[in-house]
Design a protein around this motif. Structure first.
Motif, PDB file in Angstrom:
ATOM      1  N   UNK A  76       1.014  -1.227   0.155  1.00  0.00           N
ATOM      2  CA  UNK A  76       0.079  -0.017  -0.114  1.00  0.00           C
ATOM      3  C   UNK A  76       0.870   1.555   0.102  1.00  0.00           C
ATOM      4  N   UNK A  77       1.957   1.165   0.625  1.00  0.00           N
ATOM      5  CA  UNK A  77       2.850   2.465   0.944  1.00  0.00           C
ATOM      6  C   UNK A  77       3.366   2.749  -0.566  1.00  0.00           C
ATOM      7  N   UNK A  78       3.907   1.757  -1.258  1.00  0.00           N
ATOM      8  CA  UNK A  78       4.288   1.918  -2.635  1.00  0.00           C
ATOM      9  C   UNK A  78       3.016   2.228  -3.580  1.00  0.00           C
ATOM     10  N   UNK A  79       2.143   1.967  -3.589  1.00  0.00           N
ATOM     11  CA  UNK A  79       0.992   2.237  -4.537  1.00  0.00           C
ATOM     12  C   UNK A  79       0.537   3.587  -3.908  1.00  0.00           C
ATOM     13  N   UNK A  80       0.659   4.245  -2.780  1.00  0.00           N
ATOM     14  CA  UNK A  80       0.150   5.562  -2.410  1.00  0.00           C
ATOM     15  C   UNK A  80       1.588   6.367  -3.071  1.00  0.00           C
ATOM     16  N   UNK A  81       2.742   5.962  -2.988  1.00  0.00           N
ATOM     17  CA  UNK A  81       3.724   6.985  -3.636  1.00  0.00           C
ATOM     18  C   UNK A  81       3.439   7.090  -4.948  1.00  0.00           C
ATOM     19  N   UNK A  82       2.879   6.085  -5.674  1.00  0.00           N
ATOM     20  CA  UNK A  82       2.712   6.211  -7.060  1.00  0.00           C
ATOM     21  C   UNK A  82       1.355   7.095  -7.236  1.00  0.00           C
TER      22      UNK A  82
ATOM     23  N   UNK B 284      -3.721   6.575 -13.631  1.00  0.00           N
ATOM     24  CA  UNK B 284      -4.188   5.571 -13.668  1.00  0.00           C
ATOM     25  C   UNK B 284      -3.623   4.243 -14.500  1.00  0.00           C
ATOM     26  N   UNK B 285      -3.041   4.773 -15.465  1.00  0.00           N
ATOM     27  CA  UNK B 285      -2.068   3.723 -16.245  1.00  0.00           C
ATOM     28  C   UNK B 285      -0.894   3.235 -15.496  1.00  0.00           C
ATOM     29  N   UNK B 286      -0.128   4.364 -14.902  1.00  0.00           N
ATOM     30  CA  UNK B 286       0.972   4.041 -14.214  1.00  0.00           C
ATOM     31  C   UNK B 286       0.830   3.182 -12.915  1.00  0.00           C
ATOM     32  N   UNK B 287      -0.400   3.296 -12.021  1.00  0.00           N
ATOM     33  CA  UNK B 287      -0.643   2.438 -11.110  1.00  0.00           C
ATOM     34  C   UNK B 287      -1.190   1.021 -11.263  1.00  0.00           C
TER      35      UNK B 287
END
Length: 303
Positions: A251-257, A290-293
């Motif tokens: 989750x931390x990595x996704x929030x960073x993105x 949305x693409x990079x996520x």
């Protein structure tokens, strides 16, 4: 999901209102003040007293602090090398250094990881993104917009910044296990919900699609840092170096993105730090994210 729909509705509404003859486009300045001085403090007073602390929470909390400090070093280095203006450097430090960890992050993380995931997302946002915005963000905005302010001026700017004042109050309440009456909490929550439509309407009113704009290359560099380099840095540090492999780290990595923070764009714009570029970072950053996520969600599944 409703937050995601609201983002695009009010972004496009702002763009459409630009074409309405006689519409006061400068109203975005009023919207900016409402978001910064009313909606943000309400969110702090609603969420922070409810946070339960432990040492493992340092990983999600540190995400934005790391991203912002590296953003400062990165854009200062490049800016000094190529002779950028202070306002351009300040704009990119703030808008690329702060992610939309709440109004994009919350619904996305909740849909992927459920209510438990949302608790981690709140930690990334409130003691992380929110505090960085209220302290380091204000510091950079003040220094890069006004030249060389005194330490006293900067301190006044931070300590009298309403979101920072309410954050400190909320932290004290958290320490003493206090919270507001349920009706007051409900009022804070409702006021905070107004942040998304008002902020995106403000961005839409300022967004321009000028093919000849000099900002395109800076936009590309800012989004490269925010959407690719920041999550890559957090992945390298947390997973490769520190050997962490929990759902919290995912989750931390996704929030960073997440895309650039709406309120960060408003902060930069309100200080005269390239308002056009600040709006472009949001207007283009959100749909591209949305693409990079999708890419980063695929990556974290192997943690």
């Amino acid at each position: 999901m409703s937050n995601l729909i609201l983002i695009f509705i009010f972004l496009f509404l702002g763009i459409i209102l630009q074409q309405v003859k006689g519409f006061p486009l400068s109203i975005y300045k009023v919207l900016n003040k409402i978001v910064i001085y009313i909606c943000l403090p309400a969110l702090a007073l609603y969420y922070i007293p409810k946070i339960e602390w432990n040492n493992k929470l340092l990983f999600p909390i540190a995400v934005t602090w790391i991203g912002f400090v590296v953003s400062y070093l990165f854009f200062n280095f490049i800016g000094n090398r190529f002779g950028w203006s202070k306002k351009l450097k300040g704009c990119l430090i703030i808008t690329a250094g702060l992610g939309n960890t709440s109004f994009l992050g919350f619904p996305i993380i909740q849909s992927l990881y459920g209510q438990e995931g949302l608790k981690t997302a709140i930690l990334v946002d409130q003691p992380g993104t929110f505090v960085v915005l209220s302290t380091l963000g204000i510091l950079v905005a003040t220094i890069y917009s006004t030249g060389s302010p005194s330490g006293l001026d900067i301190a006044k700017k931070i300590f009298f910044f309403p979101p920072f004042i309410t954050f400190m109050l909320a932290c004290i309440m958290n320490v003493f296990n206090l919270d507001f009456h349920k009706y007051i909490q409900l009022a804070f929550q409702k006021v905070g919900l107004a942040m998304t439509p008002l902020a995106m309407l403000s961005v839409g009113l300022q967004l321009r699609f000028d093919r000849k704009s000099q900002h395109w290359k800076f936009l590309g560099l800012g989004l490269l840092y925010k959407l690719i380099l920041t999550p890559a840095l957090i992945y390298l540090l947390y997973v490769v170096v520190l050997n962490q492999n929990s759902k919290t780290i995912q989750i931390a990595i996704l929030e960073a993105a997440m895309a650039p923070m709406i309120t960060a764009s408003i902060l930069a714009s309100s200080h005269g730090l390239k308002p056009r570029l600040s709006s472009m970072m949001i207007g283009f950053g959100i749909p591209i994210s949305f693409i990079s996520l999708l890419f980063w969600y695929y990556v974290v599944q192997f943690i």
